[in-house]
Design a protein around this motif. Structure first.
Motif, short mmCIF file in Angstrom:
data_model
loop_
_atom_site.label_atom_id
_atom_site.label_comp_id
_atom_site.label_asym_id
_atom_site.label_seq_id
_atom_site.Cartn_x
_atom_site.Cartn_y
_atom_site.Cartn_z
N ALA A 36 0.83 -1.20 0.00
CA ALA A 36 0.00 0.00 0.00
C ALA A 36 0.87 1.26 0.00
CB ALA A 36 -0.94 0.00 1.20
N ALA A 37 1.96 1.24 0.77
CA ALA A 37 2.87 2.38 0.83
C ALA A 37 3.51 2.66 -0.52
CB ALA A 37 3.94 2.14 1.90
N LEU A 38 3.82 1.61 -1.25
CA LEU A 38 4.39 1.78 -2.59
C LEU A 38 3.38 2.43 -3.53
CD1 LEU A 38 6.34 -1.57 -2.95
CD2 LEU A 38 7.34 0.70 -3.21
N GLY A 39 2.11 2.08 -3.37
CA GLY A 39 1.07 2.75 -4.14
C GLY A 39 1.03 4.23 -3.81
N ASN A 40 1.11 4.54 -2.52
CA ASN A 40 1.11 5.93 -2.08
C ASN A 40 2.33 6.69 -2.60
OD1 ASN A 40 -0.97 7.19 -0.75
ND2 ASN A 40 -0.48 6.34 1.24
N MET A 41 3.44 5.99 -2.76
CA MET A 41 4.64 6.61 -3.31
C MET A 41 4.37 7.13 -4.72
SD MET A 41 8.37 4.84 -3.84
CE MET A 41 9.76 5.75 -4.47
N VAL A 42 3.64 6.33 -5.48
CA VAL A 42 3.28 6.76 -6.84
C VAL A 42 2.46 8.05 -6.78
CG1 VAL A 42 2.13 6.14 -8.99
CG2 VAL A 42 3.31 4.38 -7.66
N GLY A 43 1.50 8.07 -5.85
CA GLY A 43 0.68 9.26 -5.68
C GLY A 43 1.52 10.47 -5.29
N SER A 44 2.45 10.27 -4.36
CA SER A 44 3.29 11.37 -3.89
C SER A 44 4.14 11.96 -5.01
CB SER A 44 4.20 10.89 -2.76
OG SER A 44 3.44 10.50 -1.62
N LEU A 45 4.55 11.10 -5.94
CA LEU A 45 5.38 11.55 -7.06
C LEU A 45 4.55 12.09 -8.23
CD1 LEU A 45 8.02 8.68 -6.95
CD2 LEU A 45 8.42 11.10 -6.41
N THR A 46 3.23 12.05 -8.07
CA THR A 46 2.33 12.53 -9.12
C THR A 46 1.77 13.91 -8.81
OG1 THR A 46 1.68 10.24 -9.64
CG2 THR A 46 0.22 12.00 -10.42
N VAL A 47 1.36 14.11 -7.55
CA VAL A 47 0.75 15.39 -7.18
C VAL A 47 1.77 16.52 -7.28
CG1 VAL A 47 -0.98 14.34 -5.67
CG2 VAL A 47 1.21 15.05 -4.71
N GLY A 48 1.28 17.67 -7.69
CA GLY A 48 2.15 18.83 -7.82
C GLY A 48 2.86 18.93 -9.16
N LEU A 62 -7.30 9.24 -3.64
CA LEU A 62 -6.80 7.87 -3.56
C LEU A 62 -5.70 7.74 -2.52
CD1 LEU A 62 -6.67 6.88 -7.34
CD2 LEU A 62 -8.18 5.92 -5.61
N MET A 63 -4.86 8.76 -2.42
CA MET A 63 -3.78 8.73 -1.43
C MET A 63 -4.33 8.70 0.00
SD MET A 63 -0.94 11.31 -3.05
CE MET A 63 0.16 11.12 -1.63
#
Length: 208
Positions: A36-48, A62-63
């Motif tokens: 799940a954390a790896l999925g969140n990593m994708v989100g973190s690198l997408t926003v902004g 989703l994050m």
């Protein structure tokens, strides 16, 4: 004892010992949390990022969901240990007399149902994580797409591992109707979400 507060080295050391907990269920929950954390990593690198401005509101939503799943799975590491300990103690109850045998069977039955509950929840949370990761893989930053594939692989491994902790506990249950119901729930999740994880992985792999 909160196993999630140990270092990775300490956790693995205890896991490899003859201590009854943590075991497969706790390991599954931890791997699921990592997924799940790896999925969140994708989100973190997408926003902004300007390139992904059109999907940013969805990614942020989703994050938030993924963080909740991630934290729930981490908490399930400890809950699995708590749920298994009564079953572990029940196996050691005496069975010399008929009365003792009846009591032991009763305690084992009750403890088996409890021991099934946490890995079942781990499975459910892994399914949630895969639903979220599927969108991260499709709409998240292409620079982090490999992390979405890793997320899917970890969540699938956790899902399958947790299922075995359901099946080993239902095997000895006297209430075969209840056991069949639990098995059917677990099988349904495997049937739906293992192929989903494979599809996510294959889609990510096609990028390279």
């Amino acid at each position: 004892m909160d196993f999630t507060q140990k270092s990775c080295a300490e956790f693995v050391e205890v896991l490899s010992s003859k201590a009854p907990v943590p075991g497969g269920g706790g390991a599954a929950a931890l791997v699921g949390a990592v997924g799940a954390a790896l999925g969140n990593m994708v989100g973190s690198l997408t926003v902004g990022k300007k390139k992904y401005a059109g999907v940013e509101p969805e990614i942020k939503e989703l994050m938030a969901r993924c963080t909740e799943v991630q934290n729930a799975l981490l908490a399930l590491v400890e809950r699995d240990a708590e749920a298994f300990e009564p079953l572990s103690r029940a196996y050691g109850l005496p069975k010399e007399t008929e009365e003792q045998r009846e009591y032991k069977a009763k305690v084992l039955e009750e403890a088996s149902v409890v021991a099934c509950s946490v890995p079942m929840e781990i499975m459910e949370r892994c399914c949630e994580a895969l639903e979220i990761t599927k969108v991260f893989a499709e709409k998240g930053s292409r620079l982090a797409v490999s992390d979405a594939g890793c997320s899917a692989a970890c969540c699938k491994a956790a899902l399958m591992s947790a299922s075995l902790n359901v099946f080993i506990n239902t095997k000895g249950m006297l209430d075969r109707v209840k056991a069949s119901e639990l098995n059917a729930r677990a099988e349904a999740m495997l049937d739906k979400y293992c192929p989903m994880a494979d599809e996510i992985f294959a889609a990510v792999r096609a990028n390279f």
